[in-house]
Design a protein around this motif. Structure first.
Motif: not given
Length: 254
Positions: A166-182
């Motif tokens: 879950v930690r890995g998923l969270t970090q990966a999603a944060a990197l991918e979604f950040g440019s969308h303001g998520i």
């Protein structure tokens, strides 16, 4: 009724931390859709009634969130009725086999824990992210990690592995979604006084002994409450947390 701050989904909401999160978000002003497995239907009904008494709208969605269609249908229902998805809390989880060494855990037991704790989180992140990107207004995605996701717990290999994932998923999603303001974050609680924490005990005496041991592990010598976690989630779901994704604005993750 005042306009809602937005619309949220909380999985694994029938009891414990999930229930507390759903109630807190409703108190904060969100409409809340709540999910759990069909066996928890009565508990969900009670939760729905309590949320509606707070003056907020609430949808009940039974189903296994480790399945693609369950998550997609749930998000579609929320968007169809309320117009948007603004907060996704992927809280569903199980402890799995307890006090079993790796050599004693079956492949089926391992797969079950990974499905509920990790696959469901992946699906919630994926489909919530797709919807929030489509909406174009940013959003908040929050997952359930654990201290076991930072340091493995003895005789709980599947649970520890699932929470590290879950930690890995969270970090990966944060990197991918950040440019969308998520923003994407996960809470990693210690010992919280919930039915899941007490479930492995075979008697009240054993339960009390376990709880005392957990208390002594804490510098505060106390157990956490579900409200301690819902307070944090309330902040992460708010506009005040806009610079928190991972840690330090997403430059460094922990």
């Amino acid at each position: 009724m005042s306009p809602a701050l937005g619309n949220a989904i909380v999985t694994g909401a029938a009891q414990g931390i999930g229930r507390s999160i759903a109630l807190r978000l409703a108190s904060d002003g969100f409409n809340v859709a709540v999910n759990d497995i069909p066996e928890k239907s009565a508990e969900l009904d009670s939760l729905v009634d309590e949320i509606r008494r707070k003056g907020r709208k609430c949808l009940k969605h039974e189903g296994d969130v480790s399945q693609d269609n369950t998550v997609k249908d749930m998000i579609e229902a929320v968007v169809g009725q309320y117009g948007s998805l603004d907060v996704m809390v992927a809280n569903a989880g199980i402890a799995g086999p307890y006090r079993k060494k790796i050599t004693e855990v079956t492949a089926e037991q391992f797969d079950q824990v990974m499905a509920v704790n990790t696959r469901s989180t992946f699906l919630c992140y994926k489909f919530a992210g797709l919807q929030m990107i489509k909406q174009g207004g940013g959003g908040r995605i929050i997952g359930a990690c654990s201290i076991a996701g930072k340091k493995a717990m003895p005789s709980q290999a599947p649970y520890s592995a699932s929470k590290f994932a879950v930690r890995g998923l969270t970090q990966a999603a944060a990197l991918e979604f950040g440019s969308h303001g998520i923003t994407v974050n996960a809470y990693a609680p210690g010992a919280i006084n919930t039915p899941m924490l007490r479930a492995p005990a075979k008697s009240q005496e054993e339960s009390d002994t376990m709880m005392e041991r957990f208390k002594q592990m804490s510098p505060l010598h106390m157990l956490g409450s579900p409200e301690d976690i819902s307070n944090l989630v309330s902040f992460l779901a708010s506009k005040d947390s806009q610079f928190i994704t991972g840690s330090n604005g997403g430059i460094f993750f922990d």
